[in-house]
Design an enzyme around this catalytic site. Structure first.
Site, PDB file in Angstrom:
ATOM      1  N   ARG A  89       0.844  -1.201   0.000  1.00 22.45           N
ATOM      2  CA  ARG A  89       0.000   0.000   0.000  1.00 22.45           C
ATOM      3  C   ARG A  89       0.868   1.236   0.000  1.00 22.45           C
ATOM      4  O   ARG A  89       1.787   1.359   0.803  1.00 22.45           O
ATOM      5  CB  ARG A  89      -0.910   0.007   1.231  1.00 22.45           C
ATOM      6  CG  ARG A  89      -1.841  -1.185   1.199  1.00 22.45           C
ATOM      7  CD  ARG A  89      -2.915  -1.126   2.238  1.00 22.45           C
ATOM      8  NE  ARG A  89      -3.706  -2.351   2.165  1.00 22.45           N
ATOM      9  CZ  ARG A  89      -4.675  -2.663   3.008  1.00 22.45           C
ATOM     10  NH1 ARG A  89      -4.974  -1.833   4.001  1.00 22.45           N
ATOM     11  NH2 ARG A  89      -5.348  -3.778   2.861  1.00 22.45           N
TER      12      ARG A  89
ATOM     13  N   ARG B   2       1.918   0.626  10.248  1.00 17.52           N
ATOM     14  CA  ARG B   2       1.468   1.081   8.929  1.00 17.52           C
ATOM     15  C   ARG B   2       2.656   1.058   7.975  1.00 17.52           C
ATOM     16  O   ARG B   2       3.514   1.925   8.025  1.00 17.52           O
ATOM     17  CB  ARG B   2       0.898   2.496   9.051  1.00 17.52           C
ATOM     18  CG  ARG B   2       0.103   2.971   7.841  1.00 17.52           C
ATOM     19  CD  ARG B   2      -0.519   4.332   8.098  1.00 17.52           C
ATOM     20  NE  ARG B   2      -1.470   4.301   9.204  1.00 17.52           N
ATOM     21  CZ  ARG B   2      -2.756   3.979   9.076  1.00 17.52           C
ATOM     22  NH1 ARG B   2      -3.242   3.702   7.895  1.00 17.52           N
ATOM     23  NH2 ARG B   2      -3.554   3.960  10.114  1.00 17.52           N
TER      24      ARG B   2
ATOM     25  N   GLU C 288      -6.933  -1.795  15.329  1.00 16.46           N
ATOM     26  CA  GLU C 288      -7.504  -2.677  14.309  1.00 16.46           C
ATOM     27  C   GLU C 288      -6.499  -3.736  13.855  1.00 16.46           C
ATOM     28  O   GLU C 288      -5.353  -3.438  13.541  1.00 16.46           O
ATOM     29  CB  GLU C 288      -7.924  -1.837  13.096  1.00 16.46           C
ATOM     30  CG  GLU C 288      -8.491  -2.693  11.972  1.00 16.46           C
ATOM     31  CD  GLU C 288      -8.819  -1.885  10.723  1.00 16.46           C
ATOM     32  OE1 GLU C 288      -8.948  -0.649  10.822  1.00 16.46           O
ATOM     33  OE2 GLU C 288      -8.924  -2.493   9.651  1.00 16.46           O
TER      34      GLU C 288
ATOM     35  N   SER D 162     -10.613  -6.636   9.628  1.00 20.68           N
ATOM     36  CA  SER D 162     -11.845  -5.957   9.225  1.00 20.68           C
ATOM     37  C   SER D 162     -12.627  -6.960   8.390  1.00 20.68           C
ATOM     38  O   SER D 162     -12.126  -7.459   7.399  1.00 20.68           O
ATOM     39  CB  SER D 162     -11.490  -4.719   8.409  1.00 20.68           C
ATOM     40  OG  SER D 162     -12.632  -3.932   8.180  1.00 20.68           O
TER      41      SER D 162
ATOM     42  N   ARG E  59       0.742  -6.936  12.330  1.00 25.01           N
ATOM     43  CA  ARG E  59       0.121  -6.367  13.529  1.00 25.01           C
ATOM     44  C   ARG E  59      -0.052  -7.426  14.614  1.00 25.01           C
ATOM     45  O   ARG E  59       0.001  -7.121  15.809  1.00 25.01           O
ATOM     46  CB  ARG E  59      -1.221  -5.714  13.183  1.00 25.01           C
ATOM     47  CG  ARG E  59      -1.026  -4.430  12.393  1.00 25.01           C
ATOM     48  CD  ARG E  59      -2.306  -3.630  12.219  1.00 25.01           C
ATOM     49  NE  ARG E  59      -2.045  -2.424  11.439  1.00 25.01           N
ATOM     50  CZ  ARG E  59      -2.966  -1.514  11.138  1.00 25.01           C
ATOM     51  NH1 ARG E  59      -4.213  -1.669  11.552  1.00 25.01           N
ATOM     52  NH2 ARG E  59      -2.643  -0.450  10.437  1.00 25.01           N
TER      53      ARG E  59
END
Length: 450
Positions: A288, A303, A375, A378, A416
């Site tokens: 990303r 991130r 988070e 999801s 994560r």
RNA sequence: GGAAGCGUGGCAGAGUGGUUGAAUGCACCGGUCUUGAAAACCGGCGUUGGUUUACGCCAACCGUGAGUUCGAAUCUCACCGCUUCCGCCA
């Protein structure tokens, strides 16, 4: 008739073959027949549907399409007469003149109709999915509703470090070298930590394949634009993608999630009766560019431009998707529970859900150093939203094609999860206790860095 | 990097200018037969959109786009994709 001016009424089907116009969308029939109800539900997610504009476009479309099709019908029948006359060796010039007289009007109509359909499509393309009835109404993250909590965050009798201090202290996490090699937002792991990262992915894959009935798939990490359109990354989120330009071929994109290649397995397919549900799990790196996130989570592995994720995807019959969504979310939660990581499940409110989602649960894991839940998964039900654009269908009881429902969720984000283990399982001497479930994947090692 | 070929319905595969939305086979659905199943036989069977109370009627779709023609799956051009052979290569 020239093909250039030929207009196909079935523009939704044609759209799937046109590279420039594909977007997520609702069923346009729903807009035609129930626009007020649709507008009402969209309002709950902060989207104002311009019903008047839609009605205007629709009315013009309807009359123009009818007129155009009438003209086409006359052209077709006259042309057939020409063929019959010529076949009999008779003079067809009168009929040919009649067809010629239609030409200008027909071509003008076709052109205008084409423009109108593009306008309509562009309009519909901006409309997000309808939230399910039980999605909490709200404006932002602050209005999300906690559904459950599992586990109790541990209390430390020493100052808890964050994963950066822990990993770098062990000499097994090295952001400086990663930055030298690639730049900011990359990580480099060594030794037992690298193994732990690998162990996590293996563990997750094994649980989902052997206990939850998923089929493991290995997929391309570079995909074409059709696939990116299929799951909705394009055209809206191109800035978040890494794009590979090629000289003699169309560009390819690095996948931002395995959702893209895995869900696109069924793009343009009609799945046989009885083949559903399809349950796929795939471990892939994700890339990303995270444009617009500068300054957020700059420290550590939270991130990154590149991270690993084990992704769950289900392709189900329409009436199964709500149940499948709950099950899929439980499958992701099971990983956290087996790893003994405290987490909570949050139902995203209407204002915080993604564009394509009808309902989303986020799973958030406890991070002691941040003293908060973050988070880690999801899980979304897209219902027919993605399937409509992908033309992903199945045969129903009547053997007729019908759109499938698609769902996906992280099960889990590997990086994560690693962060969560480091921070939650740290000891006073800065060593890390390996969760029992992972030890078989770590050659029996119980502790890192002791 | 070089060379050749191919893109037609759920699948396979005909079709090179005119009632072709498209032969045929397989698959699928309904029926006959059978104790049941299979086989055989009969019938049905693409998608999307428009219109209609309805039966139905109409339009569009043969990789994508542009062109020729009264008329294109069929002819021309461009693009995309795939396959095969040679070279290189984890």
């Amino acid at each position: 008739m020239a093909k250039s001016s030929r207009i196909c009424a079935s523009w939704i089907v044609r759209r799937r073959k046109s590279k420039t116009l594909r977007t997520d969308m609702l069923d346009i029939q729903l807009l035609r027949t129930n626009i007020d109800a649709v507008a009402g539900r969209l309002a709950t997610r902060g989207f104002t549907l311009d019903s008047a504009t839609f009605q205007t476009l629709e009315n013009e479309r309807k009359t123009l399409q009818t007129q155009t099709q009438d003209l086409q019908a006359r052209r077709n029948s006259l042309s057939k007469q020409v063929g019959m006359l010529k076949g009999k060796g008779e003079d067809a010039s009168a009929v040919m003149a009649e067809v010629a007289a239609l030409k200008d009007e027909l071509e003008a109509n076709e052109k205008r109709l084409g423009e109108l359909l593009k306008e309509l499509e562009a309009f519909v393309a901006t409309i997000p999915n309808l939230p399910q009835e039980n999605v909490p109404v709200g404006k932002s993250e602050a209005d999300n509703v906690e559904i459950k909590r599992w586990g109790t965050p541990r209390t430390f009798d020493f100052p808890a470090k964050d994963h950066v201090d822990l990993g770098e202290g062990l000499g097994q996490l090295d952001f400086a070298t990663a930055a030298k090699i690639a730049g900011a937002r990359f990580s480099l792991m060594k030794g037992p930590l690298a193994r732990l990262h690998r162990a996590l992915a293996q563990f997750m894959l094994d649980v989902h394949t052997t206990e939850h009935g998923y089929t493991e798939v290995y997929v391309p990490y570079l995909v074409n634009s059709d696939s990116m359109y299929g799951t909705g990354q394009l055209p809206k989120f191109e800035a978040d993608l890494f794009k590979i330009l090629r000289e003699d071929a169309d560009p390819l994109y690095l996948i931002p999630t395995a959702e893209v290649p895995v869900t696109n397995i069924v793009r343009d397919e009609i799945v046989a009766q009885g083949a559903l549900p399809l349950k796929f799990v795939s471990h892939t790196p994700c890339f990303r560019s995270e444009a617009g996130s500068y300054g957020k989570d700059t420290r550590g592995m939270i991130r990154q431009h590149q991270f690993d994720k084990v992704e769950l995807v289900q392709i189900v019959a329409a009436e199964q998707s709500t149940e499948a969504h709950e099950a899929l979310t439980r499958h992701a939660e099971t990983i956290l529970e087996k790893l003994e990581l405290p987490y909570r499940r949050v139902a995203l409110c209407t204002g915080d859900m993604g564009f394509s989602s009808a309902k989303t649960y986020d799973l958030e894991v406890w991070l002691p150093a941040q003293n908060t839940y973050r988070e880690i998964s999801s899980c979304s039900n897209f219902e027919s939203f993605q399937a409509r654009r992908m033309q992903a269908r199945c045969r129903n009881e009547k053997n007729k094609p019908e759109l499938v429902h698609t769902l996906n969720g992280s099960g889990l984000a590997v990086g994560r999860t690693l962060v969560a283990i480091l921070e939650n399982n740290q000891n006073a001497d800065s060593s890390i206790t390996i969760p029992a479930a992972l030890r078989p994947y770590m050659g029996g090692v119980e502790k890192i860095g002791a």
